[in-house]
Design an enzyme around this catalytic site. Structure first.
Site, mmCIF file in Angstrom:
data_model
loop_
_atom_site.group_PDB
_atom_site.id
_atom_site.type_symbol
_atom_site.label_atom_id
_atom_site.label_comp_id
_atom_site.label_asym_id
_atom_site.label_seq_id
_atom_site.Cartn_x
_atom_site.Cartn_y
_atom_site.Cartn_z
ATOM 1 N N CYS B 100 -60.671 78.701 -79.058
ATOM 2 C CA CYS B 100 -59.308 78.201 -79.233
ATOM 3 C C CYS B 100 -58.983 77.172 -78.136
ATOM 4 C CB CYS B 100 -58.367 79.410 -79.228
ATOM 5 S SG CYS B 100 -56.731 79.171 -79.927
ATOM 6 N N THR B 101 -57.792 77.231 -77.586
ATOM 7 C CA THR B 101 -57.407 76.266 -76.563
ATOM 8 C C THR B 101 -58.101 76.511 -75.221
ATOM 9 O OG1 THR B 101 -55.472 77.636 -76.131
ATOM 10 C CG2 THR B 101 -55.150 75.729 -77.560
#
Lengths: 206, 206
Positions: B100-101
């Site tokens: 993800c981030t």
């Protein structure tokens, strides 16, 4: 809407976190991680601690109960505080749910009698000893009882339940946010699909 | 083989636990949850605490580094102890990974320059600002850098990496054990597949 996630020594982290990171995104929901005593609870391999925020005695009327599984659930599947708590909160819950061998814990509490239910594939037949009807589906809904298959199935269960509670659109929105567009690098996620010798090896460990 | 999972205030639980409950099953692997300070680290919605076992200073040569994402990674994507630690451990790691981030955190540390990489679909283009080449695949391997898309993709990443490290058979065995035979109740897990109005709503929140 309060969603209680039961923790106990020996739980499988992903069993709890799959439903957590889907159901907790229900608008207006309040989550609580609950255990016999507040504080860190160790997972099945004793390699991780997840913090229980509340004691069982502090969580008396959750709307949804989520029971994760673990490699060895015998400690909480015998008479004791967890079993008593499960029976008490089930009396008023809207949904009583489990992931993986969590269904054996619900079964031991007498909550799955006469119900279609599922569990980890290695534990599926054990469900029958609690009067449940073992069903090899990934997510099984029988009345207010929702049981899911092994470990990772809690994500499918969480999204399914979100759809029932808040509608397809909310569930789809959460699915998109967690980018649940699974692309497993192998197709070995069930005993029907995995190489037979690997299935046999796991069965031999039981 | 030591596998370090970075925790920081605001991480997404499933980002960490997906890779954890796959990679930790690598035979002989030792896992460590690491944060700036040991103790409980709260997730992005401040609804869950996962215990960091070790301080950054205690984990100096992990073989694999896993960086989960979070709704707001700005706190750890700026110069500071986490960024310094990432650069230091990356110098000797065999694999440096993110979910993800988490890739924005690796990017901010300067580790993805000139690399193909991915991130949560809402953050994908931001990767370019760190000199990375954004790639909309679910799991991207460029040299020793493995980045995964949003939240749930960490499970696919974990299995992919297990296959690279220990072979297909070990990865398939873990896939079977965690019964990863995904059956999402909807087909809305990517911006290409989800209803356009839901995609637009999430884009508007950015």
């Amino acid at each position: 809407m309060q969603i209680a996630f039961l923790l106990y020594p020996g739980f499988t982290a992903l069993d709890a976190i799959g439903p957590f990171d889907t159901l907790s995104r229900l608008p207006g929901a309040e989550t609580v991680l609950v255990a016999e005593r507040p504080g860190p609870v160790r997972n099945e391999s004793d390699t991780l601690g997840l913090v229980a925020e509340a004691a069982l005695t502090e969580v008396t009327r959750p709307d949804i109960v989520v029971v994760p599984g673990g490699a060895d659930t015998s400690g909480v599947a015998k008479p004791g505080a967890v079993q008593e708590w499960l029976r008490a909160v089930d009396a008023t819950s809207t949904w009583t749910t489990s992931v993986c061998t969590g269904s054996l814990i619900l079964g031991a509490a007498g909550l799955l009698k006469g119900r279609r239910a599922t569990s980890h594939w290695l534990a599926l037949e054990t469900l029958a000893s609690f009067g449940a009807e073992p069903t090899g589906e990934r997510v099984v809904i029988d009345g207010k009882y929702v049981t899911a298959a092994g470990v990772s199935s809690g994500i499918d269960m969480g999204l399914t339940l979100l759809g029932r509670i808040a509608g397809d659109r909310t569930a789809q929105s959460v699915q998109l946010l967690i980018e649940y567009d699974p692309q497993p690098p192998y197709d070995a996620g069930s005993p029907e699909k995995a190489p037979a010798d690997i299935v046999a090896e796991w069965r031999a460990t039981m």
